[in-house]
Design a protein around this motif. Structure first.
Motif: not given
Length: 351
Positions: A203-207, A258-261
């Protein structure tokens, strides 16, 4: 004729990648983006994808779109080019190609043209035709990359039309993931959890090791340093291979939820379409897997990976039969795996 592509974009200066002082309140100040969409016999989806980019262009005035067509042989050329002209989308260019050279070939073409013309923008976004871009999705990737100058590649959160997330951030394939993917036994999967290719959706940005090429943003410097995607892959594994080369060159890959496609999975090839019964896997899938392991890890690794998959999958097939579990595998998968393994193909990279 394969048309030339010229972008009216200024080439990024070497120091700009280190800057995180972009004025986000002024869309015109945001970096330029080249969006590459490869069509193959999916004109309806491609046109729908283009419509979803209209508001993105308003939000990112320096965004340009190149639609290539891998010699579809249907009415794709007339329909897509016609819609672009009718709508007056000056930000979109249509490029019919002379042959179907696969995903990497069709996606690389406009990037190569931009490189040759000295107009490669700071960011390139690979975008599937079977996607619908949610508002702000591309800007979210651009802002993330601008704020994290050492990140080389960033991928979107792919989702179903109802918002259900899809796995789109992955680990590199290994011997252990091949064994687990074939065996499908809960206890073993727990033991090998750190090697499972598709971890739970974050749910969060991650490597992450690699992201799906359905929506993958690449920094200009990565392309200049690593090169383009390997065109000896026809389809599948090419984006994983590219992310691996970038990783080895010191450019990590990140997942940006955060970028939804929206991704309508498998509409072009049908191989990964989960809405229909599985069909027999085409040879190019096995060719790509074979190339990935042999190219990146060597012949011994490929041999062990083949053995691990075959033993694991054969064990699963026997257990499925004994326990009378439903058969949801593609037809002839065990036989196709065998005849495309080192046992029949040998250990030649271009075999």
């Amino acid at each position: 004729m394969e048309s030339q592509l010229v972008f009216m974009l200024s080439k990024q200066l070497p120091g700009q990648a280190e800057s995180t002082k972009t004025d986000y309140s002024d869309p015109a100040s945001l970096p330029a983006v080249l969006v590459v969409i490869l069509n193959y016999r999916t004109p309806n989806l491609t046109i729908e994808c283009l419509h979803s980019l209209v508001n993105e262009v308003k939000d990112l005035p320096n965004l340009r779109v190149a639609v290539t067509d891998n010699n579809s042989g249907d009415d794709s050329n007339e329909r897509i080019a016609g819609v672009i002209a009718k709508e007056g989308w000056e930000w979109a260019t249509f490029m019919p190609l002379e042959r179907n050279g696969g995903f990497a070939y069709g996606s690389n073409f406009p990037i190569r043209q931009a490189l040759a013309g000295g107009s490669l923008p700071p960011y390139v976004l690979l975008l599937n035709p079977d996607t619908v871009v949610r508002p702000g999705a591309i800007r979210a990737l651009v802002e993330f990359m601008e704020q994290n100058s050492k990140v080389g590649i960033a991928g979107s959160r792919l989702e179903d039309p109802d918002g259900t997330p899809q796995c789109s951030a992955f680990r590199f394939h290994t011997i252990w993931s091949e064994f687990d993917g074939g065996l499908r036994l809960g206890l073993i999967s727990k033991v090998l959890s750190k090697w499972i290719v598709a971890p739970p959706v974050s749910e969060v940005a991650c490597t992450t090791d690699w992201v799906a090429g359905a929506s993958m943003m690449i920094r200009q410097e990565v392309i200049e340093q690593v090169g383009l995607m390997d065109e000896d892959y026809f389809m599948y594994y090419e984006e994983m291979d590219f992310c691996l080369q970038a990783n080895r060159a010191g450019w990590p890959c990140w997942y940006v939820p955060e970028s939804h496609v929206v991704h309508l999975v498998g509409q072009s090839s049908g191989v990964t379409n989960t809405k229909k019964p599985p069909k027999r896997r085409p040879k190019y899938v096995f060719d790509s897997r074979y190339r990935y392991f042999l190219k990146n890890y060597g012949s011994l690794y490929l041999v062990i990976a083949d053995i691990a998959w075959i033993i694991g999958f054969a064990s699963w097939r026997l257990r499925r039969f004994i326990q009378r579990k439903p058969d949801e595998d593609p037809p002839y998968l065990l036989w196709d795996s065998l005849r495309n393994s080192f046992l029949f193909r040998g250990l030649r990279l271009n075999s």
